[in-house]
Each structure stands twice: as structure tokens, then as C-alpha cells.
Design an enzyme around this catalytic site. Structure first.
Site, PDB file in Angstrom:
ATOM      1  N   VAL B  31      51.611  52.403  36.983  1.00 34.28           N
ATOM      2  CA  VAL B  31      51.667  52.763  37.692  1.00 34.28           C
ATOM      3  C   VAL B  31      50.563  53.974  37.604  1.00 34.28           C
ATOM      4  CG1 VAL B  31      52.520  54.953  39.324  1.00 34.28           C
ATOM      5  CG2 VAL B  31      54.558  53.438  37.751  1.00 34.28           C
ATOM      6  N   ASP B 141      69.685  52.399  37.845  1.00 34.89           N
ATOM      7  CA  ASP B 141      69.404  52.843  36.328  1.00 34.89           C
ATOM      8  C   ASP B 141      68.810  54.031  36.530  1.00 34.89           C
ATOM      9  OD1 ASP B 141      67.274  52.528  34.167  1.00 34.89           O
ATOM     10  OD2 ASP B 141      65.987  51.584  34.864  1.00 34.89           O
TER      11      ASP B 141
END
Lengths: 382, 510
Positions: B31, B141
Site C-alpha cells: 500500500v 477478516d
């Protein structure tokens, strides 16, 4: 969802009581009641909502009829921006959500077969489906999602053991043109795409799309820069090319001359990694299908095809290499290899053998190893 | 959607973005903090997923992209757009300046956040879950690493890498069924998520699991925020998974070993403990829904995001600085997956095996120039000078890469060995469970809840006995597992030795 929640809070006690006393269906109704519980609600709407709690609730057919009326209004009054229109829009959203609850069940409540049947019958009786598709761009995001799920579900509903959705679409094939062209509009592509994929579950509808001029457009749609839409288009393309075996085999036989050159040139030789990867996987799926064996024989007898495959075989991407191998092995396994294919294989024999020798998968796959052995043996003996 | 329409859409080419620095890494994704040039250099986050390395197949990635494009809620991180760059999928998202709660914990609150801040963050996440579950999505998640905070105190749930849609599910798995229901369909059967946060029914999923798996992970996340790490994380993963199947998790479990001094033990409110206990019910049906949790006393009198800004965000170093610090602590297997990049952020091409230089197609003399597509032609030219017969001598760069791969080897071998045995273990557990249920059903004679009440005591006694039996079996399996792990450790050592021995001689290490 959050807004519904917020409005519930003042009457949460009552909600709790209702929830304790009733199952899913009652819960749905409570939910709708709390939806309409805003302070500015018009009188007429609250009256219609009260109707839900009378001993005779609206039937599924009522919900569809009301949806249709609202869609007609929205369709005709597209340019007017008025509070009345906003109200109708809100009511429409609620009705579509209610259809979804009837079809899918809600929370713990399973859907009722009879209710689904009634809803389906009413839905395809008139032009509700057409209106829903045409008006979709005007709906809010959440309602678009609900509408898409409703349409998806309706494709599988049987009335007297008939899929009446299929009958309806056959009589209204132009709707499919609208759905396919949806890929050109970013705002609705994903919704029309999902609907389209559901519609081509019907064999006759898939045949219509396959034989239409739209097929050529898919080669563009698959490579649109927007990933969400491009990948949705490839999912639809894959579905078209693999779902109805006999129809696909027929299509490929009739359209071989333009389809495979286009496939090779635009997809397998694309500069876009993901296009190549998806295309080679799909090619394997198509050619390895028993029903396409005639087409496969033709494909693996062409030198041009072999050259493209051999280039994919030496790509640096393991995923592409792997899929290319599954197609390449067909060229080698062909018992009646044309001389030009043999010549290429013989000339590149040592290179191919070396490449195959170093070709290992991350995961152990006995089938792959066996195939590889076969290919190596065959090529060595040439 | 509405406010986006006024501005031009986000550009779909990498040249319109300027990558500033890395702010997070995963196994197959990085990221970046970046700016979008045509939009007044507005700051964005770009998740670059390496499609060649990603274990997820393209269908799964398509699902994620679609989910992110269609979800619209203030507490859910929605992608601006996504497009393909080389072998990567770039997902352009809003930049959340304060980073993830995980990074906030590890940089500034190693022993957990203050309770009031936890309540604020969790409440926001519950709103996100309420929306997601209402949409028929399961996140699968939930953990502090996937909860992002912006500088204005807004909290968003992120990462739909493993999220599933119960509406999509039925298309693929039950295509034979014509009439499906949300109740039926809201069960998935694959194993997904991050182990320490996984609900028991996800670990030994033979019944499938539904939205309540998210509620479990939500409870674990609450513990994580309270203590700075998830419960049982001091144990090896396999043991943690075992414990979750066999035992009840308690609030204190997250606290074991992290505070050796009992006087330093943190105090939490009764409401907080009660809320977490509800989420961690073994039976998914007993866990409250997101809707119900929002009404829990713990979330009453919840402070505003201002509180979060003052008490948490203002004491933090910047997200990208935190990333640099934590990066060195990340476990080795993750580090191994990070490959050095050039300035443009492109990965060097992966060379897994030696490539064949161009094919020789013009053998019959009919074509003087082989008809290669252009891009491949370039490749061919580059490699043309490579001689085929003398290729046994390697390029220095290739040798280096091979070495790199070898360093990674032991851990991957270990994983390969451990995972199947674990899976087998779980399978046998399931088998045992199934057997026990069969016997139980036989004992009960008649089904129905009314009889269950009458013979409640009796069945309970029986149940207890079976549970004891089960526990014994689990104990045995546990021992097996430990033996297995010991063996693996030994093998790893062996491998290590082999590697060391083979290095001076050359490359053959079989």
C-alpha cells in the site's frame, strides 16, 4: 441501512417486543414500518403502511403491481425533480426491497414457495422487467443492488415447472441488447452485467447473445481500463463461451473464421497481462471441453495458433505458462499433426525439451507431471 | 456516488498518480501513499496487488473489486477506482491519515487503548458490520489491522480481500437449487481470514459459517484493542487454533503473559467484559447480531470522535513513520515477500526458471521474418544473444535470485508440511464430532425440543461424557501435532544443514 437503524431508536422497545413475538416476516414488516416513520411522512403513505399490519397483508402480486405503477411514474416523469417524485422513488425502493425479501427470505425466515411463485407470475405478466431495466439508472445505489438481486433470483423461479423468465426474454430480446451495451456506461455496467449473466443461464438467450453482433464488442469490453467493469465483462464472456456446451460448439463451428483470429490477436497477444492470462485460461477451458472436440482439432492443426501458444509458453508469468502448457499439449498430442506443425516442433525440439524440463509447479500436481512426461516423450520421438 | 459525479472521475492510468512512500505491505500487496495529480494532487492510498504472486484466483479478486465498488457506507472504505498496471492491480482508495488501529497499537499503545476510545472505534465498526451483513456480505477478516482511522477521527473498515457475498455464493455453489434463501445461503465453506481472529466454526468448518463469524472476530478485535494483541497470540498458531476449538475464550486470555506483574493488570468495565463475552460464544447462534450489539450498554454514552482525536491521534507519530518502524518487526516470511522496487514502484520481473530465447518458426524458408507480435519481439531481441548450448553457466543476477529463493525455502517447506497435517487433524476432529452427534441422536430417540427438556439432565450427563471423550481425543491429537511439529523442526534443521553443506560445492542440494 444505517438510516433505518437511527429512526428505529425511539421505538426500540416496541421493536424488541415485536421481535420476540414474531419471526422473520413480521420483522420485515416492522422494518418497513420504521422506514416510514420519518416525521415528514405524507398521510397517504402512512395509511398504506398501516395496511401491512392488518390481518390481510399485501400479497406478493400486490407488491409487484405497486412496483410497476411506481416504475411507470418514474419512467414518465424522469425530468421532473419534485418532492412527489422523491416520495415515489422512496416508495419504489421499499417495494423492490420487499420483493427481495420475499424471494430470498429474511434473516431466519426461509422464502415461501407459493409467495415466490405468485411474485414471479405477476412480474413477468406485464412489462415490469422492461421498466425495471430501463429505470435502473435512475435508482439509488442500494435500490440498484436490490433490483439486480431480484432479477437474478427471478431467472431461476419456476412456475408450473416452467422458467417463465426465459419465455419472457425470448419475446423481448431487445432487453438483452440494452444489458450488453450497459458495459459502455460506467454507472450501470456492474448491475446490467450481473443481470445479463443471470439471463444467459437460459440456453436460448445465450444463443441469442452469441449470435448477435455484440459478441465482437466483448473483445473491447474485456480490455476496458476500469478493472471492475473489465473483469465483469470477462466473467460474462466466459459464461457465454462455456455454459451451454452444444450451443457453444455450434457457435464456434459457424464462427470459427472470425472468432479465433480475433481471440488470438486481440486477447492472447494483448499487451495487457490480465487479458492474456484470462484469455489463455479460457482457451484451455474451451478446447479441453469434449463437446468442442471438432473445433479443437481445427485449432491445433494451425501453425499460427501454435506459434502464439509457444510464445505464451515462454512468458515470464508462471500462471500464463501453466495455462499455455495445457493448450500446447493438445498440439503435441494430435495424432495427425500437419507437416508444418511437426517441422516447428522438430526445429525447436531441444529448446522445448529444456523448457519443459525446468517447468515446475509450486504445488505438486501428478496430472501435470504425467502430461509433461507424455509431451516430452512425444516430442523426443519426433 | 452523488458527490463523485461533480468532479471528474479518478483517472485510470498510473501516470496520473505520484507514489510517495510505502505505508503497508502484505504477502502479495503493497500500500502506497500517493497523490492524484489531475485532482489537485489530492492524497490517496493505492493498494498494489501483485496478481502473479497473489494466491487468490482472478475470480476472487474480481469479487473484491466488485464488493468495494458497490458498498457505500461512511464506515466502509470504498475504492475510488481500480485498474491494471503491468502485473499489478492498483486499487485507489481514500488515504486514512492515522493508519490502522493495529499500527496505532504497536507504535503508541502496546498494552492496549483506553476503554473509551475502544468503545468509539468499535461502535463505528458495528455500523459497518450492520450494513455489510444487511447487504448479505460477510467480511471474514475483522481485525485491528483492517480498521483504519483518519485524522478527523473517522473510522472505516477496510480490506475485502476475503469477504464473501452470500448472494454471489449461491450462484456458484448451489446452481442446482432453484429456490434459495438468504438463510440457507448465508453459509460459506472455505477457510478464510487471519488465524488468531478466526471463529471456531471457521477453523473446523463443516457446518459452514455465516455472519456470526464476523461477530466472533469483532470480539477478538475488542480484546486486541484492550490488550494490544489478540488472545492466545503468545501461543504457536496451531495451538491457538486448538484451544479455540476445545475451550472457551475468556476475557483474561488476551492478558496471559503480557503482564507479568499482577498489580499492573488493567481494569475494564463490566459492560465491556460482558459485551466481549457475548461475542465469543462458542455457538454462533448465541452471538448477538451487530444490531443487537449496538444496543449493548457498553456503547451507551459513547463519546464522540473528538475524544479519539484528542486521546489517541494526537499522541501518534505519522502513519508513514510508523510504517518504517514496524516494518523491521514484521515476521520474516512477510519480509521475504517484499521485493525491492525501482522508483516507479515497479517490481523487477520474476525469473523463476530460465527462459527460452525466441522460437525458430521460419524453418521452411517460406518466411524470412517470423511473425511475432510486437511486444514479444522485443523480448526476443533482448535475449537473442543468449546462447542455448552454453547456458549452463548462469547470469550473475540469476544466481543471486536463486539464492534468494533458497533462503525462502525452509519456511515454505515447513508450511507445506505443517499445513496438510493440520488439515488432516481438523478433518479427523470433524469426523469425531460427526460420530458423537450420530451417537447423541441415537440416544435421544425422539427429536424435538420438548423431549429435550424432559430428558435434559440425562442428555446433559451423556453430553458431558462425550465431551470428556472428545477432549481426550483432542489431547491425543494435540500430542500428535506437537510431535509433528517437532519432526518438522528437525527436518527444517536438516534442511538448513544441507543447505550450508551444499553452498561451498555448488547449487545441487538434493
Amino acid at each position: 441501512m444505517k438510516t433505518i437503524k437511527d429512526e428505529q431508536t425511539p421505538e426500540s422497545e416496541e421493536l424488541k417486543r415485536r421481535r420476540r413475538s414474531g419471526g422473520g416476516w413480521r420483522l420485515i414488516k416492522t422494518l418497513f414500518k420504521s422506514c416510514s416513520g420519518s416525521k415528514t411522512k405524507p398521510l397517504e403513505r402512512s395509511d398504506s403502511m398501516k395496511g401491512l399490519f392488518k390481518s390481510k397483508p399485501r400479497t406478493p402480486a400486490d407488491v409487484v403491481r405497486q412496483t410497476r405503477e411506481l416504475l411507470v411514474f418514474i419512467d414518465l416523469n424522469s425530468n421532473v425533480s419534485s418532492t412527489k417524485r422523491d416520495e415515489k422513488m422512496a416508495e419504489l425502493s421499499k417495494n423492490i426491497r420487499e420483493m427481495k425479501s420475499i424471494l430470498y427470505g429474511n434473516g431466519d425466515a426461509e422464502p415461501v414457495a407459493e409467495a415466490c411463485c405468485q411474485l414471479t407470475q405477476e412480474f413477468f405478466k406485464d412489462k415490469t422487467f422492461r421498466l425495471l431495466i430501463v429505470c435502473l439508472p435512475k435508482l439509488s445505489l442500494e435500490t440498484r443492488k436490490d433490483a439486480t438481486q431480484v432479477v437474478a433470483n427471478l431467472q431461476r423461479q419456476q412456475v408450473q415447472s416452467r422458467l417463465i423468465a426465459s419465455d419472457y426474454l425470448e419475446a423481448n430480446k431487445d432487453l438483452l441488447d440494452i444489458l450488453v451495451l450497459g458495459y459502455e456506461d460506467m454507472d450501470i455496467a456492474l448491475f446490467y452485467g450481473s443481470m445479463l449473466r443471470e439471463c444467459i443461464r437460459h440456453q436460448s438467450i445465450a444463443r441469442y447473445v452469441l449470435e448477435s453482433d455484440h459478441m465482437k464488442k466483448f473483445f473491447d469490453y474485456i480490455q476496458l481500463p476500469n478493472f471492475d467493469i473489465a473483469s465483469d465483462a470477462s466473467a460474462t464472456f466466459k459464461e457465454l463461451m462455456t455454459r451451454h456446451k452444444a450451443t457453444v460448439a455450434d457457435f464456434l463451428t459457424k464462427n470459427y473464421d472470425w472468432f479465433f483470429p480475433e481471440f488470438n490477436q486481440r486477447l492472447l497477444s494483448s499487451t495487457n497481462y490480465i487479458t492474456r492470462r484470462q484469455a489463455i485460461k479460457l482457451l484451455g477451458d474451451i478446447l479441453l471441453d469434449r463437446s468442442n472436440s471438432v473445433v479443437m482439432m481445427r485449432y491445433v492443426s494451425s501453425k499460427d495458433n501454435l506459434m502464439i501458444l509457444m510464445n505464451l509458453l515462454r512468458e515470464s508469468s508462471k500462471n500464463i505458462q501453466m495455462e499455455a502448457f495445457h493448450v500446447f499439449k493438445l498440439f503435441v498430442a494430435n495424432r495427425n499433426k500437419p507437416p508444418e506443425i511437426i517441422t516447428i516442433l522438430v526445429t525447436n525440439k531441444s529448446k522445448i525439451l529444456r523448457l519443459l524440463d525446468g517447468f515446475k509447479l509450486d504445488k505438486e500436481d501428478p496430472q501435470f507431471e504425467a502430461d509433461k512426461e507424455q509431451v516430452i516423450t512425444e516430442i523426443s520421438s519426433l | 456516488m452523488a458527490d463523485e459525479e461533480k468532479k471528474p472521475p479518478f483517472p485510470l492510468d498510473p501516470k496520473s498518480y505520484k507514489l510517495l512512500n510505502e505505508i503497508g505491505t502484505g504477502v502479495s500487496a503493497v500500500v502506497y501513499k500517493a497523490t492524484c495529480l489531475p485532482r489537485n494532487s489530492m492524497t490517496v492510498a493505492i493498494k498494489s496487488i501483485d496478481l502473479e504472486r497473489s494466491r487468490a484466483n482472478l475470480d476472487e479478486i474480481r469479487q473484491e473489486a466488485k464488493a468495494m465498488a458497490l458498498l457505500s457506507h461512511p464506515n466502509i472504505l470504498r475504492a475510488h477506482c481500480s485498474f491494471i498496471v503491468d502485473r499489478h492491480l492498483w486499487v485507489v482508495m481514500p488515504f486514512m491519515a492515522a493508519g490502522s488501529l493495529h499500527s496505532i497499537l504497536s507504535s503508541s499503545f502496546p498494552d492496549g487503548l483506553p476503554e473509551q476510545s475502544i468503545a468509539i472505534a468499535l461502535k463505528e465498526i458495528l455500523h459497518a458490520l450492520l450494513y455489510l451483513h444487511g447487504q448479505g456480505h460477510i467480511h471474514r477478516d475483522i481485525k485491528s489491522g483492517n480498521i483504519l482511522v483518519d485524522s478527523d477521527g473517522s473510522v472505516k473498515l477496510a480490506d475485502f480481500g476475503v469477504s464473501a457475498s452470500i448472494y454471489e455464493m449461491q450462484q456458484s455453489s448451489s446452481s442446482g437449487l432453484l429456490r434459495m434463501s438468504a438463510a440457507q445461503a448465508s453459509f460459506c465453506n472455505e477457510m478464510a481470514g487471519t488465524p488468531y481472529w478466526m471463529a471456531p466454526e471457521v477453523i473446523h468448518s463443516h457446518t459452514g459459517y455465516g455472519v456470526k463469524a464476523d461477530i466472533w472476530s469483532f470480539g477478538i478485535t475488542a480484546l486486541e484493542l484492550a490488550h494490544g494483541h489478540p488472545p492466545l497470540s503468545h501461543l504457536p498458531l496451531s495451538k491457538s487454533l486448538m484451544m479455540r476449538i476445545t475451550n472457551r475464550l475468556r476475557f483474561e486470555d488476551a492478558h496471559v503473559k503480557c503482564n507479568k506483574d499482577p498489580n499492573k493488570k488493567k481494569k475494564f468495565s463490566k459492560a465491556f467484559k460482558d459485551m466481549v463475552a457475548l461475542c465469543l460464544a462458542q455457538d454462533p447462534a448465541k452471538r448477538p447480531s451487530a444490531d443487537k450489539l449496538l444496543k449493548h450498554p457498553f456503547f451507551k454514552n459513547c463519546k464522540s470522535s473528538e475524544y479519539l482525536i484528542k486521546n489517541v491521534l494526537q499522541v501518534l507519530p505519522k502513519a508513514e513513520e510508523r510504517f518504517k518502524e514496524t516494518r523491521t518487526d514484521e515476521n520474516q516470511s512477510e519480509i521475504n515477500n517484499i521485493v525491492e522496487r525501482d522508483n516507479a514502484g515497479n517490481l523487477p520481473p520474476l525469473v523463476k526458471n530460465r527462459r527460452v530465447s525466441g522460437w525458430n518458426f521460419n524453418v521452411d524458408g517460406l518466411e524470412l521474418v517470423p511473425v511475432f507480435p510486437e511486444n514479444i519481439n522485443l523480448d526476443v531481441e533482448k535475449e537473442e544473444d543468449e546462447d542455448i548450448n552454453t547456458e549452463n553457466s548462469k547470469h550473475p543476477s540469476e544466481e543471486e535470485k536463486e539464492k534468494e529463493e533458497k533462503v525462502m525455502h525452509p519456511s515454505s517447506v515447513l508450511k507445506q508440511m505443517l499445513v496438510p497435517s493440520l488439515v488432516a487433524l481438523f478433518a479427523s476432529l470433524d469426523l469425531q464430532r460427526g460420530m458423537v452427534f450420530n451417537v447423541l441422536e441415537g440416544c435421544e430417540h425422539v427429536g424435538g425440543e420438548s423431549t429435550e427438556e424432559k430428558t435434559g439432565e440425562e442428555t446433559e450427563r451423556q453430553l458431558e461424557e462425550y465431551v470428556r471423550n472428545l477432549e481426550r481425543i483432542v489431547e491425543e491429537l494435540n500430542l500428535n501435532l506437537q510431535e509433528e511439529m517437532k519432526r518438522n523442526a528437525y527436518l527444517e534443521e536438516l534442511l538448513e544443514k544441507l543447505k550450508r553443506n551444499s553452498e561451498p560445492q555448488g547449487n545441487n542440494s538434493n
